[in-house]
Design a protein around this motif. Structure first.
Motif, mmCIF file in Angstrom:
data_model
loop_
_atom_site.group_PDB
_atom_site.id
_atom_site.type_symbol
_atom_site.label_atom_id
_atom_site.label_comp_id
_atom_site.label_asym_id
_atom_site.label_seq_id
_atom_site.Cartn_x
_atom_site.Cartn_y
_atom_site.Cartn_z
ATOM 1 N N SER A 59 -4.533 -30.868 52.475
ATOM 2 C CA SER A 59 -5.327 -31.277 51.326
ATOM 3 C C SER A 59 -6.416 -30.248 51.049
ATOM 4 O O SER A 59 -6.642 -29.846 49.900
ATOM 5 C CB SER A 59 -5.945 -32.656 51.580
ATOM 6 O OG SER A 59 -6.769 -33.052 50.516
ATOM 7 N N ILE A 101 -6.829 -28.011 47.618
ATOM 8 C CA ILE A 101 -8.076 -28.085 46.852
ATOM 9 C C ILE A 101 -8.723 -26.710 46.757
ATOM 10 O O ILE A 101 -9.219 -26.316 45.702
ATOM 11 C CB ILE A 101 -9.018 -29.147 47.468
ATOM 12 C CG1 ILE A 101 -8.469 -30.545 47.145
ATOM 13 C CG2 ILE A 101 -10.450 -28.979 46.986
ATOM 14 C CD1 ILE A 101 -9.143 -31.680 47.856
ATOM 15 N N ASN A 157 -13.964 -37.914 48.337
ATOM 16 C CA ASN A 157 -12.927 -38.799 47.815
ATOM 17 C C ASN A 157 -11.698 -38.011 47.369
ATOM 18 O O ASN A 157 -10.559 -38.436 47.590
ATOM 19 C CB ASN A 157 -13.470 -39.640 46.666
ATOM 20 C CG ASN A 157 -14.483 -40.665 47.117
ATOM 21 O OD1 ASN A 157 -14.696 -40.892 48.306
ATOM 22 N ND2 ASN A 157 -15.150 -41.291 46.159
ATOM 23 N N ALA A 158 -11.911 -36.845 46.748
ATOM 24 C CA ALA A 158 -10.787 -36.018 46.300
ATOM 25 C C ALA A 158 -9.943 -35.561 47.488
ATOM 26 O O ALA A 158 -8.708 -35.580 47.431
ATOM 27 C CB ALA A 158 -11.291 -34.813 45.504
ATOM 28 N N TYR A 192 -7.973 -38.703 48.672
ATOM 29 C CA TYR A 192 -6.892 -39.047 47.739
ATOM 30 C C TYR A 192 -5.760 -38.026 47.817
ATOM 31 O O TYR A 192 -4.580 -38.375 47.778
ATOM 32 C CB TYR A 192 -7.403 -39.135 46.303
ATOM 33 C CG TYR A 192 -7.964 -40.485 45.932
ATOM 34 C CD1 TYR A 192 -7.134 -41.590 45.748
ATOM 35 C CD2 TYR A 192 -9.323 -40.660 45.745
ATOM 36 C CE1 TYR A 192 -7.642 -42.822 45.399
ATOM 37 C CE2 TYR A 192 -9.851 -41.895 45.391
ATOM 38 C CZ TYR A 192 -9.003 -42.977 45.219
ATOM 39 O OH TYR A 192 -9.508 -44.205 44.872
ATOM 40 N N ASN A 193 -6.104 -36.752 47.931
ATOM 41 C CA ASN A 193 -5.071 -35.726 47.990
ATOM 42 C C ASN A 193 -4.290 -35.804 49.301
ATOM 43 O O ASN A 193 -3.073 -35.653 49.311
ATOM 44 C CB ASN A 193 -5.677 -34.337 47.786
ATOM 45 C CG ASN A 193 -4.642 -33.352 47.352
ATOM 46 O OD1 ASN A 193 -3.915 -33.575 46.390
ATOM 47 N ND2 ASN A 193 -4.552 -32.241 48.059
ATOM 48 N N SER A 246 -2.367 -35.416 44.265
ATOM 49 C CA SER A 246 -2.968 -36.623 43.703
ATOM 50 C C SER A 246 -3.624 -36.328 42.360
ATOM 51 O O SER A 246 -4.507 -35.467 42.271
ATOM 52 C CB SER A 246 -4.016 -37.177 44.670
ATOM 53 O OG SER A 246 -4.822 -38.140 44.040
ATOM 54 N N ALA A 274 -7.343 -37.109 42.669
ATOM 55 C CA ALA A 274 -8.106 -36.014 43.274
ATOM 56 C C ALA A 274 -8.359 -34.924 42.246
ATOM 57 O O ALA A 274 -9.477 -34.392 42.155
ATOM 58 C CB ALA A 274 -7.355 -35.438 44.471
#
Length: 155
Positions: A47, A51, A83-84, A87-88, A137, A140
């Protein structure tokens, strides 16, 4: 892996965020809760990598930091970024669960195991939402919009 250097969140911090974001019986929370720590860390690392691959406006808070966040003078990760990441990570986990389910269904069908019309559906589940986003996500991706190059948020 070291939180803040190689990965955004520790497993403990991710577990806490999952508990806050999802209800007790939400399937993503349940699946996450039964994963061994090494799998959780793998999802969190992947993740983080996804990102960090996006283009962001502004600059890193400290020139020497490896990761893209915190940014623009922030001292720590915002709740939005936390949170991102979660979620990812859950999106990555969910993609693998769906892919495994499709493979298992194909194996059972090839063995003639599906005789019940209820289970023998002609259409396969769709893995993607049709959106071409670089994260696992959509939530995300939206959470990171204020940071992304070209993204903005109206308040």
């Amino acid at each position: 892996m070291i939180s803040g250097i190689d990965i955004y969140l520790s497993i403990a911090k991710a577990d806490e965020a999952v508990r806050q974001l999802f209800g007790t019986y939400d399937e993503l929370r349940v699946f996450w809760s039964v994963l061994p720590d090494e799998e959780k860390e793998s999802y969190l690392w992947r993740s983080t990598q996804q990102i960090d691959s996006l283009a962001y406006a502004g600059g890193k808070s400290q020139a020497a930091q490896r990761l893209q966040f915190p940014r623009n003078g922030e001292r720590e990760l915002s709740q939005r970024v936390i949170n991102a990441v979660v979620y990812n990570a859950l999106g990555l986990m969910n993609e693998e669960i769906k892919a495994t389910a499709i493979k298992q269904k194909q194996i059972f069908k090839s063995l003639g195991a599906f005789q019940n019309i209820m289970f023998d559906q002609s259409s396969e589940p769709v893995l993607t939402t049709g959106n071409k986003i670089p994260l696992a996500s959509k939530t995300a991706y939206e959470l990171l919009k204020p940071y992304r190059r070209g993204g903005f948020s109206i308040r």
